[in-house]
Design a protein around this motif. Sequence first.
Motif, PDB file in Angstrom:
ATOM      1  N   SER A  10      38.794 -90.494 -32.250  1.00  0.00           N
ATOM      2  CA  SER A  10      39.198 -91.688 -32.971  1.00  0.00           C
ATOM      3  C   SER A  10      38.181 -92.775 -32.662  1.00  0.00           C
ATOM      4  O   SER A  10      37.410 -92.671 -31.705  1.00  0.00           O
ATOM      5  CB  SER A  10      40.616 -92.122 -32.587  1.00  0.00           C
ATOM      6  N   CYS A  11      38.159 -93.794 -33.483  1.00  0.00           N
ATOM      7  CA  CYS A  11      37.151 -94.832 -33.347  1.00  0.00           C
ATOM      8  C   CYS A  11      37.718 -96.167 -33.805  1.00  0.00           C
ATOM      9  O   CYS A  11      38.809 -96.235 -34.370  1.00  0.00           O
ATOM     10  CB  CYS A  11      35.914 -94.476 -34.161  1.00  0.00           C
ATOM     11  N   ASP A  12      36.948 -97.208 -33.559  1.00  0.00           N
ATOM     12  CA  ASP A  12      37.358 -98.539 -34.011  1.00  0.00           C
ATOM     13  C   ASP A  12      37.268 -98.635 -35.529  1.00  0.00           C
ATOM     14  O   ASP A  12      38.202 -99.053 -36.201  1.00  0.00           O
ATOM     15  CB  ASP A  12      36.471 -99.623 -33.385  1.00  0.00           C
ATOM     16  N   LEU A  29      28.403-104.749 -39.015  1.00  0.00           N
ATOM     17  CA  LEU A  29      29.462-104.778 -37.999  1.00  0.00           C
ATOM     18  C   LEU A  29      28.882-104.707 -36.592  1.00  0.00           C
ATOM     19  O   LEU A  29      29.292-105.444 -35.694  1.00  0.00           O
ATOM     20  CB  LEU A  29      30.443-103.626 -38.218  1.00  0.00           C
ATOM     21  N   LEU A  30      27.917-103.826 -36.396  1.00  0.00           N
ATOM     22  CA  LEU A  30      27.337-103.651 -35.065  1.00  0.00           C
ATOM     23  C   LEU A  30      26.482-104.841 -34.648  1.00  0.00           C
ATOM     24  O   LEU A  30      26.364-105.138 -33.463  1.00  0.00           O
ATOM     25  CB  LEU A  30      26.538-102.350 -35.008  1.00  0.00           C
ATOM     26  N   LEU A  36      30.945-101.851 -30.654  1.00  0.00           N
ATOM     27  CA  LEU A  36      32.041-101.392 -31.505  1.00  0.00           C
ATOM     28  C   LEU A  36      31.838 -99.900 -31.773  1.00  0.00           C
ATOM     29  O   LEU A  36      30.717 -99.459 -32.012  1.00  0.00           O
ATOM     30  CB  LEU A  36      32.005-102.184 -32.818  1.00  0.00           C
ATOM     31  N   ASP A  37      32.904 -99.127 -31.707  1.00  0.00           N
ATOM     32  CA  ASP A  37      32.808 -97.679 -31.946  1.00  0.00           C
ATOM     33  C   ASP A  37      32.900 -97.441 -33.454  1.00  0.00           C
ATOM     34  O   ASP A  37      33.976 -97.462 -34.035  1.00  0.00           O
ATOM     35  CB  ASP A  37      33.932 -96.956 -31.208  1.00  0.00           C
ATOM     36  N   VAL A  38      31.727 -97.231 -34.071  1.00  0.00           N
ATOM     37  CA  VAL A  38      31.629 -97.050 -35.524  1.00  0.00           C
ATOM     38  C   VAL A  38      31.167 -95.634 -35.818  1.00  0.00           C
ATOM     39  O   VAL A  38      30.176 -95.164 -35.264  1.00  0.00           O
ATOM     40  CB  VAL A  38      30.631 -98.061 -36.143  1.00  0.00           C
ATOM     41  N   ARG A  39      31.880 -94.953 -36.696  1.00  0.00           N
ATOM     42  CA  ARG A  39      31.515 -93.599 -37.152  1.00  0.00           C
ATOM     43  C   ARG A  39      31.302 -93.641 -38.650  1.00  0.00           C
ATOM     44  O   ARG A  39      32.034 -94.322 -39.371  1.00  0.00           O
ATOM     45  CB  ARG A  39      32.619 -92.582 -36.847  1.00  0.00           C
ATOM     46  N   ILE A  40      30.302 -92.911 -39.112  1.00  0.00           N
ATOM     47  CA  ILE A  40      30.016 -92.798 -40.545  1.00  0.00           C
ATOM     48  C   ILE A  40      30.160 -91.338 -40.929  1.00  0.00           C
ATOM     49  O   ILE A  40      29.446 -90.482 -40.410  1.00  0.00           O
ATOM     50  CB  ILE A  40      28.591 -93.277 -40.878  1.00  0.00           C
ATOM     51  N   VAL A  41      31.090 -91.046 -41.837  1.00  0.00           N
ATOM     52  CA  VAL A  41      31.283 -89.677 -42.326  1.00  0.00           C
ATOM     53  C   VAL A  41      30.439 -89.512 -43.586  1.00  0.00           C
ATOM     54  O   VAL A  41      30.628 -90.231 -44.575  1.00  0.00           O
ATOM     55  CB  VAL A  41      32.760 -89.382 -42.645  1.00  0.00           C
ATOM     56  N   ALA A  78      25.901 -96.568 -34.082  1.00  0.00           N
ATOM     57  CA  ALA A  78      26.867 -95.848 -34.931  1.00  0.00           C
ATOM     58  C   ALA A  78      26.674 -94.357 -34.722  1.00  0.00           C
ATOM     59  O   ALA A  78      25.605 -93.901 -34.340  1.00  0.00           O
ATOM     60  CB  ALA A  78      26.670 -96.200 -36.399  1.00  0.00           C
ATOM     61  N   GLN A  79      27.709 -93.608 -34.975  1.00  0.00           N
ATOM     62  CA  GLN A  79      27.639 -92.151 -34.865  1.00  0.00           C
ATOM     63  C   GLN A  79      27.799 -91.543 -36.251  1.00  0.00           C
ATOM     64  O   GLN A  79      28.715 -91.889 -36.996  1.00  0.00           O
ATOM     65  CB  GLN A  79      28.738 -91.625 -33.944  1.00  0.00           C
ATOM     66  N   TRP A  80      26.901 -90.608 -36.592  1.00  0.00           N
ATOM     67  CA  TRP A  80      26.989 -89.886 -37.860  1.00  0.00           C
ATOM     68  C   TRP A  80      27.870 -88.666 -37.648  1.00  0.00           C
ATOM     69  O   TRP A  80      27.598 -87.820 -36.802  1.00  0.00           O
ATOM     70  CB  TRP A  80      25.605 -89.467 -38.315  1.00  0.00           C
ATOM     71  N   VAL A  81      28.937 -88.586 -38.425  1.00  0.00           N
ATOM     72  CA  VAL A  81      29.796 -87.407 -38.444  1.00  0.00           C
ATOM     73  C   VAL A  81      29.422 -86.660 -39.710  1.00  0.00           C
ATOM     74  O   VAL A  81      29.748 -87.083 -40.819  1.00  0.00           O
ATOM     75  CB  VAL A  81      31.294 -87.792 -38.466  1.00  0.00           C
TER      76      VAL A  81
END
Length: 148
Positions: A10-12, A29-30, A36-41, A78-81
């Motif tokens: 889970s993420c912010d 946002l960053l 901030l824990d941001v994920r990009i799907v 950010a993390q790429w999912v």
Amino acid sequence: MSAQYALLDSCDVLIVGGGSAGIATAASLLRRRPGLDVRIVEPSEHHYYQPGWTMVGAGVFTPERTQRRTEDLIPQGAQWVRGAVAAFDPIHDRVELTDGRWIGYRMLVAAPGLKLDWAAIPGLAETLGRNNVTSNYGYETAPYTWKL
């Protein structure tokens, strides 16, 4: 929570869509809230700068200039999912990916872009890119605009 609903993580902020809108939102946002824990799907290995296709059609850019590797554009922090969303579950603040994984979030940004349906216009798919029929909305067809 049953195993079938186990969260991958889970993420912010979860951003669905790694196009220009999703990437710009993550970067903004960053910049405002580092950490901030941001994920990009996003499922695509390549990002296409679609507004640039107008420049391809005008003969200013080559199509290749509008293409980048997605991983090179993900903002730092950010993390790429790599995956695609199959279902939204806003009641439980989560999305399901097509591979069965679930991702929870505190905030969701939906920026999945668009999917063209050339076949919705009878005969268009068969003649697009030839017979003097073109569109700047396609990576493969924008160069034909310049040719014409």
